[in-house]
Scaffold this active site. Sequence first.
Site, mmCIF file in Angstrom:
data_model
loop_
_atom_site.group_PDB
_atom_site.id
_atom_site.type_symbol
_atom_site.label_atom_id
_atom_site.label_comp_id
_atom_site.label_asym_id
_atom_site.label_seq_id
_atom_site.Cartn_x
_atom_site.Cartn_y
_atom_site.Cartn_z
ATOM 1 N N THR A 1 0.827 -1.206 0.000
ATOM 2 C CA THR A 1 0.000 0.000 0.000
ATOM 3 C C THR A 1 0.862 1.257 0.000
ATOM 4 O O THR A 1 0.470 2.283 -0.556
ATOM 5 C CB THR A 1 -0.998 0.018 1.179
ATOM 6 N N ASP A 2 2.037 1.193 0.619
ATOM 7 C CA ASP A 2 2.981 2.311 0.522
ATOM 8 C C ASP A 2 3.448 2.495 -0.921
ATOM 9 O O ASP A 2 3.532 3.620 -1.426
ATOM 10 C CB ASP A 2 4.206 2.049 1.410
ATOM 11 N N ILE A 3 3.785 1.388 -1.569
ATOM 12 C CA ILE A 3 4.263 1.460 -2.956
ATOM 13 C C ILE A 3 3.176 2.018 -3.871
ATOM 14 O O ILE A 3 3.423 2.907 -4.700
ATOM 15 C CB ILE A 3 4.704 0.068 -3.443
ATOM 16 N N GLY B 1 2.733 5.701 -3.262
ATOM 17 C CA GLY B 1 3.846 6.438 -3.851
ATOM 18 C C GLY B 1 3.682 6.590 -5.352
ATOM 19 O O GLY B 1 3.959 7.658 -5.919
#
Length: 395
Positions: free
Chosen positions: A168-170, A173
């Site tokens: 979810t961070d990727i 981003g």
Amino acid sequence: MSTALEGIRILDLTRVLAGPYCSMILGDLGAEIIKVEAPGGSDETRTWGPPFKGNVSAYYLCANRNKKSLTVNLKTNEGKEIIEKLVQKSDVILNNFKTGTMERLGLGYDHLKELNPDLIYCSITGFGESGPYRHLPGYDFIIQAMSGLMSITGDEQSGPQKLGVAITDILTGLYACIGIQAALLERSLSGEGQKIDLSLYDSAVSALVNIGSNFLVTGNAPARLGNSHANIVPYQTFQSKDGEMVIAVGNDRQFTHLCHILGQPSLARDGRFSTNAQRVENRDELTKILQKLFLTKETAYWKEQCRQKQIPFGPIQSLEEVRKDPQLHARRMFISCPHPKEGQVEMIGSPLNLSRTPVALQHHPPEAGEHTEGILRDLGYDEKTIHQWRLQKKI
């Protein structure tokens, strides 16, 4: 050669992964990235380890190349003044503080756009800047749990599983990169900046794609299928005589070819399996038949046979095998750069291949505050002031 984002300056107040991953991509594309941290370095990933390359964490190395590092205490008047001066000379400011923090620091969008009406202000939070969850902290693992991603990952025996990376961070981003570049394009027409409000939660739910659509259409909760596909059969892992592999049959023609490879052409004409819809309905029965056949030969044999017939196939590779893959070396997906303290540092490269404005490795992941003095001198501060602020731990 020029770069795609040459002349764009991005003030990056983010830490950990989603924001730094976004700014690294923009830096790979040629934007000037100024990474802002508290004195001494406040990006938590600097200490997330082992493993370390010397004194630098492998985690920090994965998302921070092609950046300059400025350390400044945002809670001081001097720190706020420095950011305000930089904002007037920047195209984008990126932050991932909790909702309301930038406003409490006196650096909210309404204030900064008065200093620079062209400014693109990108905020990344766990749950966004509106809605009942807006003040909650959000970490990737929590978001994977809440978004439904864990509920569809794993199998019925394993229970819910998270993905092996902070997906979810990727995703957030990447969405931030898309939003920032879209805003830059729109600004070239309107002459005005704007605010981008991104959340990990929204990004994760958007990644449900076909599984989410299946649920919205039917109202039926999806089963955890492990390495199988909800809508396509056979599209899963199989055991060979000496290992594991993935077969991904995307249409009926490919299934017919697969049946010939397996020495069972009649399977393609069997009423239970002749169309994908029938294969999905009779998944368990077909899988048992195919698995028994795949166990008769080694992975290398099936690889050659499938590739001759253009049936999508892939062996399940370890990271050591990935590191040695000639295809990835041909595509420069592993790169090395000199670090002033730790020698040569190896990193995963960029997947972006632009013919006229290629990505470039211009700078190692910086030490905390490595460029502070140079940046402040460019803003007009003299050596005496810089030295005094450093003693006072304001920078």
